[in-house]
Enzyme design. Sequence first.
Site, PDB file in Angstrom:
ATOM      1  N   HIS A  16      13.201  20.122  11.462  1.00  0.00           N
ATOM      2  CA  HIS A  16      13.643  21.502  11.323  1.00  0.00           C
ATOM      3  C   HIS A  16      13.204  22.054   9.969  1.00  0.00           C
ATOM      4  O   HIS A  16      12.674  21.350   9.114  1.00  0.00           O
ATOM      5  CB  HIS A  16      15.159  21.660  11.519  1.00  0.00           C
ATOM      6  N   CYS A  35      15.660  21.435   2.548  1.00  0.00           N
ATOM      7  CA  CYS A  35      15.670  21.736   3.982  1.00  0.00           C
ATOM      8  C   CYS A  35      14.866  22.990   4.303  1.00  0.00           C
ATOM      9  O   CYS A  35      14.714  23.357   5.465  1.00  0.00           O
ATOM     10  CB  CYS A  35      17.103  21.855   4.504  1.00  0.00           C
ATOM     11  N   HIS A  41      10.584  18.891   8.016  1.00  0.00           N
ATOM     12  CA  HIS A  41      11.055  17.544   7.674  1.00  0.00           C
ATOM     13  C   HIS A  41      12.033  17.167   8.777  1.00  0.00           C
ATOM     14  O   HIS A  41      12.426  18.011   9.594  1.00  0.00           O
ATOM     15  CB  HIS A  41      11.755  17.526   6.304  1.00  0.00           C
ATOM     16  N   HIS A  43      15.498  14.723  10.408  1.00  0.00           N
ATOM     17  CA  HIS A  43      16.742  13.986  10.187  1.00  0.00           C
ATOM     18  C   HIS A  43      16.993  13.095  11.392  1.00  0.00           C
ATOM     19  O   HIS A  43      16.610  13.420  12.510  1.00  0.00           O
ATOM     20  CB  HIS A  43      17.938  14.933  10.044  1.00  0.00           C
ATOM     21  N   ASP A  81      15.700  15.683  21.196  1.00  0.00           N
ATOM     22  CA  ASP A  81      15.244  14.437  20.576  1.00  0.00           C
ATOM     23  C   ASP A  81      13.724  14.478  20.376  1.00  0.00           C
ATOM     24  O   ASP A  81      12.973  14.771  21.312  1.00  0.00           O
ATOM     25  CB  ASP A  81      15.624  13.251  21.452  1.00  0.00           C
ATOM     26  N   HIS A  82      13.299  14.185  19.170  1.00  0.00           N
ATOM     27  CA  HIS A  82      11.873  14.210  18.792  1.00  0.00           C
ATOM     28  C   HIS A  82      11.235  15.581  19.005  1.00  0.00           C
ATOM     29  O   HIS A  82      10.064  15.683  19.382  1.00  0.00           O
ATOM     30  CB  HIS A  82      11.091  13.097  19.507  1.00  0.00           C
ATOM     31  N   GLU A 127      24.376  15.051  10.025  1.00  0.00           N
ATOM     32  CA  GLU A 127      22.955  15.263   9.734  1.00  0.00           C
ATOM     33  C   GLU A 127      22.397  14.095   8.926  1.00  0.00           C
ATOM     34  O   GLU A 127      21.228  13.717   9.079  1.00  0.00           O
ATOM     35  CB  GLU A 127      22.754  16.570   8.975  1.00  0.00           C
TER      36      GLU A 127
HETATM   37 NI    NI Z   1      17.145  19.364   6.751  1.00  0.00          NI
END
Ligand code: NI
Length: 144
Positions: A16, A35, A41, A43, A81-82, A127
Amino acid sequence: MVLVRITRRAHFSAAHRLCRPDWSEERNTKVFGDCSNPNWHGHNYELVVTVEGAIDPETGFVMNLKQLKDILEDRVVSDIDHRNLNTDVPWLAQVNPTTENLAVAVWARISDSLPSGANLVSVIVNETPRNSVEYRGPQENGRP
Ligand code: NI
């Protein structure tokens, strides 16, 4: 009536970027920090979903946890997911993908899919091992 809470956990990994397109890069970086990295990047998220209800005298369950697992997979995890939460998920398209907005969106995805008598009481999104958000649903006074 004896009410019992049951909890199911799920994991997903996603990319995200936190940003407001109407803000400058400087302001996004100042408010959202790492972020807001323009090149994304990721998580490793943990989802913790708790449901409350009476124990079914026939099964001894509030609801079958396998069914809750399947609902989380079908309605949430398989979509995110992914994936890139900013660009790949239609039900997140209108929000900045903060952990707060993710928790509220997950609630909306699953609350109507539960069997009758099993009420969603909490969606927690972790997160990181240190950062958590909990959403307990719409407030009774009408606040969303
Ligand atoms: Ni982030």
